[in-house]
Structure formats: C-alpha cells, structure tokens
Scaffold this motif. Sequence first.
Motif, PDB file in Angstrom:
ATOM      1  N   LEU A 196      40.818  23.897 141.052  1.00  9.38           N
ATOM      2  CA  LEU A 196      40.086  24.983 141.831  1.00  9.38           C
ATOM      3  C   LEU A 196      40.373  26.509 141.264  1.00  9.38           C
ATOM      4  N   PRO A 253      30.838  13.129 137.834  1.00  2.50           N
ATOM      5  CA  PRO A 253      32.038  13.187 138.212  1.00  2.50           C
ATOM      6  C   PRO A 253      32.419  12.459 139.633  1.00  2.50           C
ATOM      7  N   SER A 312      42.144  16.621 149.003  1.00  4.71           N
ATOM      8  CA  SER A 312      40.815  17.172 148.937  1.00  4.71           C
ATOM      9  C   SER A 312      40.995  18.392 149.500  1.00  4.71           C
ATOM     10  N   ASN A 318      35.087  17.589 149.383  1.00  3.96           N
ATOM     11  CA  ASN A 318      35.740  16.398 148.918  1.00  3.96           C
ATOM     12  C   ASN A 318      36.126  16.580 147.457  1.00  3.96           C
ATOM     13  N   ARG A 319      36.358  17.674 147.188  1.00  2.69           N
ATOM     14  CA  ARG A 319      36.938  17.934 145.708  1.00  2.69           C
ATOM     15  C   ARG A 319      38.399  18.178 145.892  1.00  2.69           C
ATOM     16  N   PRO A 320      39.312  17.900 144.875  1.00  2.00           N
ATOM     17  CA  PRO A 320      40.802  17.628 145.013  1.00  2.00           C
ATOM     18  C   PRO A 320      41.045  19.211 144.977  1.00  2.00           C
ATOM     19  N   TYR A 365      33.527   6.272 136.462  1.00  2.00           N
ATOM     20  CA  TYR A 365      32.796   7.406 136.625  1.00  2.00           C
ATOM     21  C   TYR A 365      32.272   7.969 135.254  1.00  2.00           C
ATOM     22  N   ALA A 383      30.099  18.736 141.914  1.00  2.00           N
ATOM     23  CA  ALA A 383      30.140  19.626 140.911  1.00  2.00           C
ATOM     24  C   ALA A 383      30.514  21.146 141.837  1.00  2.00           C
ATOM     25  N   LEU A 384      31.371  21.799 141.123  1.00  2.00           N
ATOM     26  CA  LEU A 384      31.568  23.061 141.936  1.00  2.00           C
ATOM     27  C   LEU A 384      30.482  23.918 141.962  1.00  2.00           C
ATOM     28  N   SER A 403      27.946  23.358 144.757  1.00  2.00           N
ATOM     29  CA  SER A 403      28.702  23.454 146.095  1.00  2.00           C
ATOM     30  C   SER A 403      28.638  24.682 146.790  1.00  2.00           C
ATOM     31  N   ILE A 412      32.531  21.887 148.750  1.00  2.00           N
ATOM     32  CA  ILE A 412      33.501  21.070 148.082  1.00  2.00           C
ATOM     33  C   ILE A 412      34.631  20.537 148.699  1.00  2.00           C
ATOM     34  N   GLN A 448      33.887  13.858 142.425  1.00  2.00           N
ATOM     35  CA  GLN A 448      33.422  14.997 143.321  1.00  2.00           C
ATOM     36  C   GLN A 448      32.328  15.629 143.041  1.00  2.00           C
TER      37      GLN A 448
END
Lengths: 246, 340
Positions: free
Chosen positions: A145, B317, A95, A139-141, B311, B321-322, B325, A137, B319
């Motif tokens: 990105l 999702p 992440s 915790n997003r992988p 999920y 969402a972009l 964030s 973000i 994580q």
Amino acid sequence: MPALLTVRNLTIRFGGITALNDVSFDVAEGHITGLIGPNGAGKTTCFNCITRLYQPTSGEVLFKGEDLLRCVPQQIAGKRIARTFQNVALFDHMSVLENALVGYHTRFPGGLAAWGAETAATREAMDVLDRLGLAGIANRPAHGLPFGLRKNVELARALMVRPELLLLDEPAAGLSHDEVSALGDTIKRIARDFSTTVLMVEHHMALVMRISDHIVVLASGKTLADGPPDAVRANPAVIEAYLGAV
Amino acid sequence: MPRPNAGLLTRVAIAVAVIALLPWVVPSFLVFDLIYVASYAIAILGLIILTGMNGQISLGHGAFMALGGYVVAVLAHSAGWPYWIGVPLAAIASGVAGLLIGLVALRLAGVYLALATFSLAVATPSFLKHYKSITGGFDGMSLQPVQAPAGVPLSGQQWLYYVAWAVAGVVFLLSALLVRGQFGRALRALRDNPIAAVSFGVNPYFYKTAAFGWSAVLAGIAGGFYAIPTAYVSPDTFTSALSITLLIGAVLGGISTFWGALVGGIVVEFLPLVAQQINAAAPSVVYGVALILVMMFLPDGIVGGLLRLTYRFRRAPPQPALESSTPSAAPVTVGPQSRE
C-alpha cells in the motif's frame, strides 16, 4: 482538566547514554498535547517507556493514577492506550481489515465467546476504516500500500482499541503542506469523535502550534519547557534550542 | 466468526469426495501410501500453523511424531490397549511435550530455534535405542495389524485408510476453527511484527506456546498413524530426516494455506517414489532437482503457484484494485497517497 497521564522523574539509560533524564510532564484529559524537541531529544523513547517497550531506569508513569511501570507491554492496550509508530509498523501479510481487527484484540471476550464477537468486531472495524477512507481496500494486504494509506491503516488499528489515550509518533512525517493541514483537522476530529486524549510527537511546528492545547519540549533527554503553545513559542530557551530556526 | 465462502465449501466437498472414492479406484499398495499421506498431511498442518502462521521454525517435529508413534506402540504392545485409545493419548503426550518445548522456544527465534529443535530430532533415535525396556531398543516393537470391525465390508487397510482420513478431516476442521478469528490473527500478527502485536495486547508467551503445543498435538496424532500401517516401530522409523521431510512438505505444498498440508503430504510421500522411477541409480538427485525447480518457479509452494495461476487465468487480482476502492466522499487523509 485532571491529568490522564502523569510522567514523573522518568530516567532511562542505555549503557553510558542517558536518553531521558528526570523528565516530568502531565497530559490533561481531553487535550491534545504536543511532545516536541530536536532529533535525539528522547521523544520516541518516552513513548516506548509509556507503552512499556522500554524499562525506565527510574521514575513513574501514572495513567489514571495507576503505575504503568508495573504492567507488561501486552497489558497496555487493555488499559485503552494505543499508539502509532514512527516507522509504520503494520502486519504486512494481513489484510487492512485484519490489521484493524488486531486493534480490537483486548476487547474480545475470553474463551469461546470470542468467536461470537467476531461479527461485531468486524462491523466496528469496517466503520473505522470507512471513517478513514479505507473501507474500499479492507481486503487488500497491507504490504504494497502507498505510504499514506499505511499510516491511515495504522491509525485505524489504534482507534479500534477505543483509546482513552492515543499516542501519535510523527503523524505528519513525509506529508505535503496541504496534507499536513488536513492532518491537523483529522487529529482534532478524531480526538472529538472518539473522546480520546492525544499525545503527539511531531517535528512540524506549525501543526503542533495550531492543534495542541499544551506542549512539552524535550531537549537532550530533559524537559526544557512545558506550557500552552503561546508560552512555549515565547520561551527563550525553546527559541534558542529548537524554534529559533523556524 | 467469519463464515466459510461457497468456493471453499465446494473445494472441501470435492476433496472429501475424492478421498472417499480413492480406495475403490487405486491399487491396494497405493491405499497403503495414501494412509501415510494422511499422516504427513496432519503433521505438516501443524508445521503450517507453527511456522507459516506464527513464524517459529521447527526442524524437530519428527521427534513429536516419534513420541506419538511410540505412545501408541507401547500401549498396544505392552498393555494391549487399542489404537483408538492410543492415538488420543499420543496427542496428549505430544501436546504436553510441545508446550514444554514451546516454553523453551520463547527465548529462541529464527535459525537458533530451528537448530534447537533439530537437536531434538537428532537425539530422538538414540533416546529410543537407549531405553530398550520400554521402547524395544534397536529392534523396535511389532504391533497387531488393523482389522476392520465385524460387519464392516472393508479390508483392514481400507478401514485404516478411512479412519486416518476421518481423523485428518477432524483435525483440519478443528485447526481451521482455531485459527479463524482472534487466535489466528494473533499468531500472524506476532509473525509479521512482534513489537506492534504486543503493543496491541497480543500476549506472545501464550500464543507462541499454544501454537507449539497444538502443532505438537497434530504431530503426535500423525506419529500414531505413521506407526500403525506397518504394525511396527523402531528408532529408524523416526530419523532426523523425517523432521526435514515435514518442513520440505510444508514449503513445497505451500506454507501459507491449509491446502498446502494436503499437497505437501502427497508430495513427500510420492516424490521419492517418482524420483526412483525416473532414475533408479540416483533418485536423490532427481528429488533435489525437483525441489530446486519448485522453489525457483513456485516460491509460494505448489498451492500458492496454483492460486496465482488461477488469478491470472481469471484476469482479476485477488483483491480489489486500489483505484476502485477510493471512496467518493473525501477521505480523512493522514499521510501522503503518492509515495510507495
């Protein structure tokens, strides 16, 4: 200003190719130093020598008087030297927060105490991510990105080292005109807020001239010029070799 | 240190409850199989740490299981030592061997490491047959069947089941503690980008060797519990196919999560039996087709597939969402936000 980093007579050869040939320059503490030159000049090779990913054929790299060439690559971050990469090099299956925490790796106490430091490390990482607009973000992988965010994550990871010397390898690559302008302010703010010295490889001349206190010009593996931006801009050899086209 | 979330604790509690109740609701021959599931799960857990988390492919973990199994067997057979001493010593012996192999593995990567470790698995049966004064050679060694302690109202098999799963629980917990935080991040950083990891102070020699050592410790323990249920070991107990079976279990179960070890253990123990029931004439064909289907439709393994299904079912999702964030305050922008 005293020199934080001193590169002396640095030479590295790959077979019959001399990538750096007797290169010397200083990086003054607290300054932003630009390292410029045409493609193939040896700028990234110079970074790789400083961070010990490459073993120079000869020369010295002194950081606060200590010869970095006596160190192995994994010891460099412990000396509070951090870098970004020309081709963004993230840990893609981790992440954003974990990427930043890897930057804290050398600051963890040894043994079981490392577990106890996890909370403080995470808090600091979230603070750095927040400063770079990445907290949402966390915790997003990292994979998937957008490119710009990946660059920010890489910068956050470097800042988690609390670097005394920050090496930025082409931070403006791929940016629009407005974004380059914002980047200049960002680098200056980072240098001030984190009390870090910056050595920056960059092709964007306007940016380099605007934010650098000092500029070193490499060409074909040799030091072509070394001085303040105005002096470098007026140097006929630099104009002929590099800036003449601007 | 990060704390486990409530969902994880719930899943662990359910797993523990199911494991505790199983011997009372399934036939005794299945209890025997489930002891092997525990053994496989422990060994596969080691592979998940080594291969899944650290990127070092081992096709030789059957050799570490053999070492563990034979340490237990030789101590029990020749010296009369109880299994509860033999299994920890098996773990130590395998761990030392793993550290030594790990040092050699530092110079190898990818398929070269896989082939080098596979040579260990191939050589092990011949080695065991050669030193017959210690190992019993081709004939192997017989051991004493496990008996429940006096006063414990369990059969020997049930007692061994609970001991095996208790040990599995302990090594799963220890492994989880080990890989949470700095150690686990270092392993995964070395897997994802070794140059960047080293540049941020991760010592590849220490972490890669430690991963090999710990995974070998787990294989040694698993080897002990692989030998004890049948009260017999021979070179044919630990063939090279065992090493491949372990890797199959890790990949089928899900090599990126510890739950994959549990599911992988179940799959490698029961899939051949199910394949036998489906087509007794060619069970290996059924087995192979099942492997191909799982890899086609569940490339992340069974656990990975279940997670994706969960999920999707929740329509959320994994994580944030972009878009959501994006901070309200103007972020510091270092690169373009539009380019993928």
